[in-house]
Design an enzyme around this catalytic site. Structure first.
Site, PDB file in Angstrom:
ATOM      1  N   VAL A 144     -61.535  93.777 124.995  1.00 55.70           N
ATOM      2  CA  VAL A 144     -61.340  92.422 124.483  1.00 55.70           C
ATOM      3  C   VAL A 144     -60.515  91.786 125.206  1.00 55.70           C
ATOM      4  CG1 VAL A 144     -62.346  93.053 122.129  1.00 55.70           C
ATOM      5  CG2 VAL A 144     -59.947  93.476 122.715  1.00 55.70           C
ATOM      6  N   TRP A 180     -63.649 100.052 120.877  1.00 57.54           N
ATOM      7  CA  TRP A 180     -63.344  98.956 119.818  1.00 57.54           C
ATOM      8  C   TRP A 180     -64.398  99.084 118.808  1.00 57.54           C
ATOM      9  CZ3 TRP A 180     -58.275  97.657 119.575  1.00 57.54           C
ATOM     10  CH2 TRP A 180     -57.671  97.316 120.615  1.00 57.54           C
ATOM     11  N   TYR A 213     -47.450  98.628 130.802  1.00 62.94           N
ATOM     12  CA  TYR A 213     -48.704  99.695 130.963  1.00 62.94           C
ATOM     13  C   TYR A 213     -48.250 100.479 132.053  1.00 62.94           C
ATOM     14  CZ  TYR A 213     -51.327  97.196 127.632  1.00 62.94           C
ATOM     15  OH  TYR A 213     -51.477  96.423 126.072  1.00 62.94           O
ATOM     16  N   CYS A 243     -54.185  93.740 120.798  1.00 62.12           N
ATOM     17  CA  CYS A 243     -54.451  93.635 121.967  1.00 62.12           C
ATOM     18  C   CYS A 243     -53.436  92.275 122.560  1.00 62.12           C
ATOM     19  CB  CYS A 243     -55.700  93.342 122.545  1.00 62.12           C
ATOM     20  SG  CYS A 243     -55.979  93.137 124.350  1.00 62.12           S
ATOM     21  N   SER A 255     -59.154  87.157 129.733  1.00 68.50           N
ATOM     22  CA  SER A 255     -58.236  86.315 128.986  1.00 68.50           C
ATOM     23  C   SER A 255     -57.441  85.070 129.737  1.00 68.50           C
ATOM     24  CB  SER A 255     -57.287  87.404 128.368  1.00 68.50           C
ATOM     25  OG  SER A 255     -56.101  87.735 129.181  1.00 68.50           O
TER      26      SER A 255
END
Length: 315
Positions: free
Chosen positions: A121, A90, A183, A57, A137
């Site tokens: 994640v 995941w 994406y 990722c 993130s």
């Protein structure tokens, strides 16, 4: 793709693609902060926090890079997930602070029993409070950079006060058209949104090539957060985004300064340890059956990120 709905895992969740054919990324929901001055309910402490990440990722990869560069590997522990993301999402690899958690959705259930949303994640977990601090993130890397500065063995600031506005402008364009733009191309289900995203993506790559033909990094003063946020997309581009996501006008290797810049960043001590191309390819080609129904992982391309680069000429 699966998701939690009122705390229950549903293997076939809500498709993020709307009737327009566009890909819409789900907003992250855990947005707490760790402060260096311990003014928040989440103070910076050694061995208190834990990262759940994936080598595949790009968003999780950001946090792995900052943990490495800031010397926080003995401060914040880590658990990796398997590269394939299938009907249970995941899958956790090895041990973690939540012994009963086998999949990432178990981590979210442990933090919020009635949570609704994706079990994504990265996750920054507080072992003391047994909850998720953040699953965003971009905010986790700033917490690592700023919140843990007294525990870090690095004095470098990747988000310095005097350059934050400039970094934010760079991040904004690169995120919408490139980090998330790949994406938007790969998950588009109609030609119009695909072409729109495709054109914006390569406009941004052309713009970056021009910028990097005059300076070593995105900011003239030196390497910054913006470079590492860009890096995690660039290092995946020729291996997966060019073919799997149909971002195929040009390869990254066709951009002389961008490809040299990528090798420059990759060769920063410790960064190569955070890149697992086999897991990256396995995840993308194996997990997205609606993009690659055969789940065949291609053998190529041959990529040599350790080849010499010419970026030192800007010093």
């Amino acid at each position: 793709m699966g998701r939690l709905i009122d705390g229950e895992w549903v293997a076939k969740g809500v498709d993020p693609r709307k009737s327009s054919g566009k890909f819409n990324r789900t907003e992250t929901q855990f947005r707490n902060w760790i402060q260096a001055d311990n003014s928040s309910e989440f103070p910076a402490e050694k061995n208190r926090y834990h990262l759940f990440v994936s080598h595949a990722c790009p968003w999780a990869h950001r946090t792995m890079i900052f943990r490495k560069l800031l010397g926080l590997e003995d401060i914040i522990s880590v658990t990796y997930v398997e590269p394939m993301m299938l009907e249970n999402g995941w899958e956790i690899r090895g041990s973690s602070p939540i012994e009963e958690a086998k999949f990432m959705y178990h981590v979210y259930q442990a933090a919020e029993p009635f949570y609704s949303g994706q079990a994504s994640v990265p996750v920054l977990w507080d072992k003391q409070k047994a909850t998720i601090v953040s699953n965003e993130s971009s905010e986790i890397i700033r917490m690592l950079n700023n919140g843990f500065k007294d525990l870090s063995n690095s004095y470098y600031d990747f988000y310095p006060q005097g350059y934050r506005a400039e970094i934010d402008v760079l991040n904004d364009r690169i995120y919408h058209t490139l980090n998330n733009g790949v994406y938007k191309c790969g998950f588009a289900r109609q030609a119009e949104p695909y072409v729109e995203s495709f054109d914006l993506l390569f406009e941004t790559l052309d713009w970056l090539e021009e910028k990097l033909s005059h300076q070593r990094y995105l900011l003239k003063y030196g390497i910054s957060e913006a470079d590492w946020r860009l890096f995690t997309t660039l290092v995946r581009f020729d291996a997966v985004y060019h073919g799997h996501f149909k971002c195929n006008l040009r390869r990254l290797i066709d951009y002389p300064d961008l490809s040299n810049y990528l090798r420059d960043l990759y060769q920063v001590p410790g960064i190569a340890d955070t890149v697992e191309l086999n897991e990256i390819k396995t995840h993308y080609y194996g997990s997205h059956d609606y993009v690659n129904p055969s789940r065949i992982v291609p053998k190529g391309p041959l990529l040599d990120f350790m080849a010499p680069h010419n970026r030192a000429r800007f010093e």
